[in-house]
Write a protein that holds these residues in place. Structure first.
Motif, PDB file in Angstrom:
ATOM      1  N   LEU A  14     -21.167 -20.682  87.001  1.00 16.30           N
ATOM      2  CA  LEU A  14     -20.781 -21.786  87.869  1.00 16.30           C
ATOM      3  C   LEU A  14     -21.974 -22.443  88.554  1.00 16.30           C
ATOM      4  O   LEU A  14     -22.891 -21.770  89.022  1.00 16.30           O
ATOM      5  N   ILE A  15     -21.898 -23.761  88.622  1.00 14.51           N
ATOM      6  CA  ILE A  15     -22.762 -24.550  89.490  1.00 14.51           C
ATOM      7  C   ILE A  15     -21.836 -25.185  90.514  1.00 14.51           C
ATOM      8  O   ILE A  15     -20.955 -25.970  90.159  1.00 14.51           O
ATOM      9  N   LEU A  16     -22.011 -24.806  91.762  1.00  8.62           N
ATOM     10  CA  LEU A  16     -21.102 -25.241  92.819  1.00  8.62           C
ATOM     11  C   LEU A  16     -21.787 -26.267  93.706  1.00  8.62           C
ATOM     12  O   LEU A  16     -22.939 -26.088  94.105  1.00  8.62           O
ATOM     13  N   SER A  17     -21.045 -27.325  94.019  1.00  5.56           N
ATOM     14  CA  SER A  17     -21.586 -28.362  94.888  1.00  5.56           C
ATOM     15  C   SER A  17     -20.588 -28.690  95.982  1.00  5.56           C
ATOM     16  O   SER A  17     -19.374 -28.664  95.775  1.00  5.56           O
ATOM     17  N   SER A  18     -21.115 -28.996  97.162  1.00  6.01           N
ATOM     18  CA  SER A  18     -20.308 -29.426  98.297  1.00  6.01           C
ATOM     19  C   SER A  18     -21.226 -30.160  99.258  1.00  6.01           C
ATOM     20  O   SER A  18     -22.447 -29.964  99.240  1.00  6.01           O
ATOM     21  N   HIS A  19     -20.653 -30.994 100.113  1.00  8.80           N
ATOM     22  CA  HIS A  19     -21.473 -31.745 101.057  1.00  8.80           C
ATOM     23  C   HIS A  19     -21.981 -30.867 102.187  1.00  8.80           C
ATOM     24  O   HIS A  19     -22.986 -31.174 102.816  1.00  8.80           O
ATOM     25  N   ASN A  20     -21.303 -29.747 102.445  1.00  4.96           N
ATOM     26  CA  ASN A  20     -21.618 -28.884 103.581  1.00  4.96           C
ATOM     27  C   ASN A  20     -22.237 -27.577 103.087  1.00  4.96           C
ATOM     28  O   ASN A  20     -21.545 -26.762 102.473  1.00  4.96           O
ATOM     29  N   PRO A  21     -23.525 -27.331 103.339  1.00  2.39           N
ATOM     30  CA  PRO A  21     -24.171 -26.117 102.837  1.00  2.39           C
ATOM     31  C   PRO A  21     -23.501 -24.838 103.318  1.00  2.39           C
ATOM     32  O   PRO A  21     -23.394 -23.863 102.558  1.00  2.39           O
ATOM     33  N   HIS A  22     -23.042 -24.825 104.586  1.00  2.00           N
ATOM     34  CA  HIS A  22     -22.392 -23.620 105.104  1.00  2.00           C
ATOM     35  C   HIS A  22     -21.096 -23.346 104.348  1.00  2.00           C
ATOM     36  O   HIS A  22     -20.827 -22.207 103.939  1.00  2.00           O
TER      37      HIS A  22
END
Length: 263
Positions: free
Chosen positions: A33-41
């Motif tokens: 998996l490569i996971l992305s989100s706007h919030n690092p936490h």
């Protein structure tokens, strides 16, 4: 699910409810998996949630965590470049990131409406275009768009969100016509953070009754079954399927339905 073993998957919006469920279930199925989100936490929290109890043989791994603000074109391009470097073997994109807005059009700030369109529609288009060079070379490559039942038929006071989801459906159909393997998921109202989206021009906050909500884990399980079968349109619950059928044969029933789902 053997269909995902060792497949490299990019998931956007991995910090949200559906994103966390996708991450956990794909990891259990052996995906990388490569996971992305706007919030690092939230991204780290999602990765920790996905990794819990994943010690059994055949479990996958998280290859990278890539924070990105998909409302920003430069961040979209940066994410695409990072994915190209980290995962030239990418086979599956799950465009899951999205935000919501509720209220009559003339009450919604234009900057909020434009931000929704950038995240929910423009970012999937931009990322897909940037990553097609990788996907074209993979015989089992697949592009998945997490849409909404509101991409099949609109309800009152959700016009901007509906516009994005209708646009996403059109984009997905165009890619399919171009010969790409595309799946579009149409969830019903689901217990995720999007239910707490900003509301404008209403005197009291409207909520979908709890008894009517689907839950993320079974929605994602059904979605992954459809993705594994390379289904074009996926309705991950009986409620989603019923809404989709109604949208085809009796769409006039649905606007009054909004009084029930958001009373």
């Amino acid at each position: 699910m053997k269909a995902f073993a060792r497949r490299v998957v990019l998931i956007t919006g991995a910090g949200g409810g559906l994103g966390r469920a996708f991450s956990r279930q794909l990891l259990a199925a052996g995906a990388e998996l490569i996971l992305s989100s706007h919030n690092p936490h939230r991204l780290r929290t999602a990765a920790e949630f996905a990794a819990q109890h994943q010690l059994q043989p055949g479990a996958g791994r998280i290859r990278a965590l890539l924070p990105a603000d998909l409302s920003d074109a430069d961040d979209c391009d940066r994410l695409a470049q990072q994915v190209k470097q980290i995962a030239p073997d990418l086979e599956l994109i799950i465009h899951n990131a999205g935000i919501g807005l509720y209220g009559p059009l003339d009450a919604i700030p234009i900057d909020a409406a434009e931000r929704l369109l950038r995240i929910n529609l423009y970012a999937p288009i931009r990322l897909t275009a940037a990553l097609l060079t990788i996907l074209r070379a993979k015989p089992y490559a697949q592009i998945v768009f997490v849409s909404s039942i509101l991409g099949r038929a609109a309800l009152p006071n959700i016009s901007i969100y509906c516009a994005a989801k209708f646009g996403l459906r059109g984009f997905a159909n165009g890619l399919a016509a171009d010969g790409y393997c595309v799946s579009t998921v149409y969830p019903f109202f689901t217990q995720t953070d999007i239910l707490d989206a900003p509301q404008y021009g209403v005197s009291s906050k409207r909520r979908v009754p709890t008894w009517l909500l689907d839950q993320p884990a079974p929605v994602v399980q059904a979605s992954l079954n459809g993705i594994a079968a390379r289904q074009r349109d996926i309705y991950p619950s009986w409620k989603a399927r019923l809404y989709g059928v109604t949208a085809e044969i009796a769409p006039g029933i649905l606007p009054p339905f909004s009084r029930l789902v958001a009373g």
